[in-house]
Motif scaffolding. Structure first.
Motif, PDB file in Angstrom:
ATOM      1  N   VAL A   1       0.863  -1.179   0.000  1.00 51.97           N
ATOM      2  CA  VAL A   1       0.000   0.000   0.000  1.00 51.97           C
ATOM      3  C   VAL A   1       0.900   1.231   0.000  1.00 51.97           C
ATOM      4  O   VAL A   1       1.802   1.330   0.835  1.00 51.97           O
ATOM      5  N   PRO A   2       0.665   2.170  -0.916  1.00 49.34           N
ATOM      6  CA  PRO A   2       1.495   3.389  -0.938  1.00 49.34           C
ATOM      7  C   PRO A   2       1.410   4.155   0.385  1.00 49.34           C
ATOM      8  O   PRO A   2       0.380   4.158   1.063  1.00 49.34           O
ATOM      9  N   GLU A   3       2.498   4.822   0.723  1.00 45.97           N
ATOM     10  CA  GLU A   3       2.591   5.537   1.998  1.00 45.97           C
ATOM     11  C   GLU A   3       1.482   6.577   2.159  1.00 45.97           C
ATOM     12  O   GLU A   3       0.913   6.731   3.237  1.00 45.97           O
ATOM     13  N   LYS A   4       1.144   7.283   1.066  1.00 45.64           N
ATOM     14  CA  LYS A   4       0.108   8.316   1.172  1.00 45.64           C
ATOM     15  C   LYS A   4      -1.256   7.699   1.498  1.00 45.64           C
ATOM     16  O   LYS A   4      -2.046   8.281   2.231  1.00 45.64           O
ATOM     17  N   ASP A   5      -1.525   6.483   0.988  1.00 46.11           N
ATOM     18  CA  ASP A   5      -2.786   5.802   1.304  1.00 46.11           C
ATOM     19  C   ASP A   5      -2.824   5.370   2.766  1.00 46.11           C
ATOM     20  O   ASP A   5      -3.882   5.404   3.406  1.00 46.11           O
ATOM     21  N   MET A   6      -1.679   4.960   3.289  1.00 45.75           N
ATOM     22  CA  MET A   6      -1.621   4.594   4.702  1.00 45.75           C
ATOM     23  C   MET A   6      -1.826   5.834   5.573  1.00 45.75           C
ATOM     24  O   MET A   6      -2.488   5.763   6.611  1.00 45.75           O
ATOM     25  N   ALA A   7      -1.282   6.964   5.151  1.00 40.46           N
ATOM     26  CA  ALA A   7      -1.471   8.212   5.905  1.00 40.46           C
ATOM     27  C   ALA A   7      -2.955   8.567   5.950  1.00 40.46           C
ATOM     28  O   ALA A   7      -3.470   8.988   6.992  1.00 40.46           O
ATOM     29  N   VAL A   8      -3.653   8.382   4.837  1.00 39.70           N
ATOM     30  CA  VAL A   8      -5.100   8.644   4.797  1.00 39.70           C
ATOM     31  C   VAL A   8      -5.819   7.706   5.758  1.00 39.70           C
ATOM     32  O   VAL A   8      -6.710   8.115   6.499  1.00 39.70           O
ATOM     33  N   LEU A   9      -5.409   6.444   5.773  1.00 39.15           N
ATOM     34  CA  LEU A   9      -6.034   5.472   6.673  1.00 39.15           C
ATOM     35  C   LEU A   9      -5.882   5.911   8.127  1.00 39.15           C
ATOM     36  O   LEU A   9      -6.861   5.974   8.875  1.00 39.15           O
ATOM     37  N   PHE A  10      -4.667   6.244   8.520  1.00 40.74           N
ATOM     38  CA  PHE A  10      -4.425   6.594   9.919  1.00 40.74           C
ATOM     39  C   PHE A  10      -5.005   7.957  10.294  1.00 40.74           C
ATOM     40  O   PHE A  10      -5.395   8.170  11.440  1.00 40.74           O
ATOM     41  N   ASP A  11      -5.098   8.881   9.336  1.00 42.79           N
ATOM     42  CA  ASP A  11      -5.604  10.218   9.646  1.00 42.79           C
ATOM     43  C   ASP A  11      -7.127  10.316   9.563  1.00 42.79           C
ATOM     44  O   ASP A  11      -7.744  11.017  10.361  1.00 42.79           O
ATOM     45  N   ASP A  12      -7.722   9.636   8.596  1.00 45.50           N
ATOM     46  CA  ASP A  12      -9.142   9.843   8.322  1.00 45.50           C
ATOM     47  C   ASP A  12     -10.068   8.711   8.766  1.00 45.50           C
ATOM     48  O   ASP A  12     -11.267   8.928   8.915  1.00 45.50           O
ATOM     49  N   PHE A  13      -9.547   7.526   8.955  1.00 42.94           N
ATOM     50  CA  PHE A  13     -10.412   6.391   9.284  1.00 42.94           C
ATOM     51  C   PHE A  13     -10.788   6.420  10.758  1.00 42.94           C
ATOM     52  O   PHE A  13      -9.949   6.688  11.623  1.00 42.94           O
ATOM     53  N   ASP A  14     -12.067   6.148  11.028  1.00 36.42           N
ATOM     54  CA  ASP A  14     -12.547   6.101  12.412  1.00 36.42           C
ATOM     55  C   ASP A  14     -12.445   4.647  12.894  1.00 36.42           C
ATOM     56  O   ASP A  14     -13.187   3.779  12.446  1.00 36.42           O
ATOM     57  N   PHE A  15     -11.515   4.386  13.789  1.00 40.61           N
ATOM     58  CA  PHE A  15     -11.315   3.041  14.313  1.00 40.61           C
ATOM     59  C   PHE A  15     -12.316   2.689  15.406  1.00 40.61           C
ATOM     60  O   PHE A  15     -12.334   1.570  15.889  1.00 40.61           O
ATOM     61  N   GLY A  16     -13.130   3.613  15.793  1.00 40.81           N
ATOM     62  CA  GLY A  16     -14.144   3.368  16.815  1.00 40.81           C
ATOM     63  C   GLY A  16     -13.799   4.067  18.116  1.00 40.81           C
ATOM     64  O   GLY A  16     -12.668   4.513  18.324  1.00 40.81           O
ATOM     65  N   PRO A  17     -14.789   4.138  19.010  1.00 40.76           N
ATOM     66  CA  PRO A  17     -14.580   4.854  20.279  1.00 40.76           C
ATOM     67  C   PRO A  17     -13.893   3.985  21.342  1.00 40.76           C
ATOM     68  O   PRO A  17     -13.884   2.761  21.264  1.00 40.76           O
ATOM     69  N   GLY A  18     -13.337   4.643  22.320  1.00 38.92           N
ATOM     70  CA  GLY A  18     -12.824   3.984  23.513  1.00 38.92           C
ATOM     71  C   GLY A  18     -11.638   3.063  23.279  1.00 38.92           C
ATOM     72  O   GLY A  18     -10.891   3.180  22.305  1.00 38.92           O
ATOM     73  N   PHE A  19     -11.507   2.142  24.228  1.00 36.80           N
ATOM     74  CA  PHE A  19     -10.376   1.230  24.220  1.00 36.80           C
ATOM     75  C   PHE A  19     -10.333   0.361  22.961  1.00 36.80           C
ATOM     76  O   PHE A  19      -9.270   0.149  22.377  1.00 36.80           O
ATOM     77  N   LYS A  20     -11.496  -0.141  22.539  1.00 36.17           N
ATOM     78  CA  LYS A  20     -11.549  -1.027  21.360  1.00 36.17           C
ATOM     79  C   LYS A  20     -11.030  -0.318  20.109  1.00 36.17           C
ATOM     80  O   LYS A  20     -10.251  -0.884  19.339  1.00 36.17           O
TER      81      LYS A  20
ATOM     82  N   PHE B   1      -3.228  -1.942  13.506  1.00 34.99           N
ATOM     83  CA  PHE B   1      -2.832  -1.482  12.169  1.00 34.99           C
ATOM     84  C   PHE B   1      -1.446  -0.830  12.199  1.00 34.99           C
ATOM     85  O   PHE B   1      -0.640  -1.050  11.299  1.00 34.99           O
ATOM     86  N   GLU B   2      -1.188  -0.049  13.215  1.00 38.29           N
ATOM     87  CA  GLU B   2       0.118   0.615  13.338  1.00 38.29           C
ATOM     88  C   GLU B   2       1.242  -0.421  13.453  1.00 38.29           C
ATOM     89  O   GLU B   2       2.288  -0.284  12.816  1.00 38.29           O
ATOM     90  N   ILE B   3       1.017  -1.454  14.249  1.00 33.63           N
ATOM     91  CA  ILE B   3       2.042  -2.495  14.416  1.00 33.63           C
ATOM     92  C   ILE B   3       2.270  -3.237  13.104  1.00 33.63           C
ATOM     93  O   ILE B   3       3.412  -3.464  12.697  1.00 33.63           O
ATOM     94  N   PHE B   4       1.188  -3.623  12.434  1.00 35.54           N
ATOM     95  CA  PHE B   4       1.343  -4.312  11.140  1.00 35.54           C
ATOM     96  C   PHE B   4       2.133  -3.459  10.161  1.00 35.54           C
ATOM     97  O   PHE B   4       3.037  -3.929   9.485  1.00 35.54           O
ATOM     98  N   TYR B   5       1.780  -2.197  10.080  1.00 37.06           N
ATOM     99  CA  TYR B   5       2.421  -1.307   9.115  1.00 37.06           C
ATOM    100  C   TYR B   5       3.887  -1.052   9.466  1.00 37.06           C
ATOM    101  O   TYR B   5       4.754  -1.050   8.604  1.00 37.06           O
ATOM    102  N   ALA B   6       4.164  -0.864  10.746  1.00 41.12           N
ATOM    103  CA  ALA B   6       5.527  -0.522  11.171  1.00 41.12           C
ATOM    104  C   ALA B   6       6.481  -1.713  11.147  1.00 41.12           C
ATOM    105  O   ALA B   6       7.683  -1.546  10.953  1.00 41.12           O
ATOM    106  N   THR B   7       5.964  -2.931  11.338  1.00 41.59           N
ATOM    107  CA  THR B   7       6.856  -4.076  11.507  1.00 41.59           C
ATOM    108  C   THR B   7       6.755  -5.130  10.405  1.00 41.59           C
ATOM    109  O   THR B   7       7.675  -5.920  10.241  1.00 41.59           O
ATOM    110  N   GLY B   8       5.631  -5.206   9.697  1.00 45.62           N
ATOM    111  CA  GLY B   8       5.444  -6.281   8.727  1.00 45.62           C
ATOM    112  C   GLY B   8       5.174  -7.618   9.393  1.00 45.62           C
ATOM    113  O   GLY B   8       5.307  -8.675   8.785  1.00 45.62           O
ATOM    114  N   MET B   9       4.783  -7.571  10.634  1.00 40.38           N
ATOM    115  CA  MET B   9       4.501  -8.775  11.411  1.00 40.38           C
ATOM    116  C   MET B   9       3.323  -9.544  10.807  1.00 40.38           C
ATOM    117  O   MET B   9       2.402  -8.956  10.252  1.00 40.38           O
TER     118      MET B   9
END
Length: 186
Positions: A88-107, A115-123
């Protein structure tokens, strides 16, 4: 050696009323077509899959005493190219992290962190699912991951990821004060 694509001819002969593999003249009548048949319309991966099936079948026939020799010993499988990973291109990932609503609270916070861990590590997904709090080394900023075949590897993470993980663990402790579970995700 025999062209792997030609084995498909053997399959069609067996299934379309050709010479039975139990008959003594099976190999002599089939030897020339197997060796000379042109490549088929099948992809290499499909041909390889069929060859594996036939190898298993002929090995079974030999073990049962139906065949004296295994005709698949001289068959060469076609080379199957490796697919390149999709990224996934870096700009698309930036849109995901900036604009996507992952939901309220702890969940929602946990889902974003995944998502951050997958993207940062390739785990791998299974590696993250099995990750324990004890596998996070904040001092060295690295994960200790047990991957395929229980092989351990160390995967570094950045200072912003360390801050996110510390925030996540604090939020987790506040949300689940009685949680004794050592798994990173809950």
């Amino acid at each position: 050696t025999v062209r792997a694509d030609g084995i498909l001819y053997v399959c069609s002969s067996i299934t379309n009323g050709g010479v039975s593999p139990r008959s003594s003249d099976f190999f002599s009548t089939q030897a020339t077509p197997i060796a000379t048949i042109a490549p088929t319309e099948y992809m290499a991966s499909s041909t390889s899959r069929r060859i594996v099936t036939l190898r298993s079948y002929f090995k079974w026939l030999k073990r049962q005493g139906i065949l004296a020799k295994d005709p698949m010993l001289k068959v060469i499988s076609p080379k199957v190219g490796k697919r390149l990973p999709v990224w996934v291109p870096e700009k698309d990932m930036a849109v995901l992290f900036d604009d996507f609503d992952f939901g309220p609270g702890f969940k929602g916070f946990r889902n974003r962190m995944v998502f951050e861990i997958f993207y940062a590590t390739g785990m791998r997904r299974s590696e993250l699912a099995n990750l324990s709090i004890d596998d996070v080394d904040f001092g060295r900023q690295q994960f200790r991951i047990f991957g395929k075949g229980s092989k351990m590897r160390l995967v570094p993470f950045t200072r912003p990821m360390a801050i996110l993980l510390e925030r996540y663990l604090a939020e987790r402790a506040a949300t689940f004060p009685l949680c004794l579970h050592r798994s990173l995700l809950c």
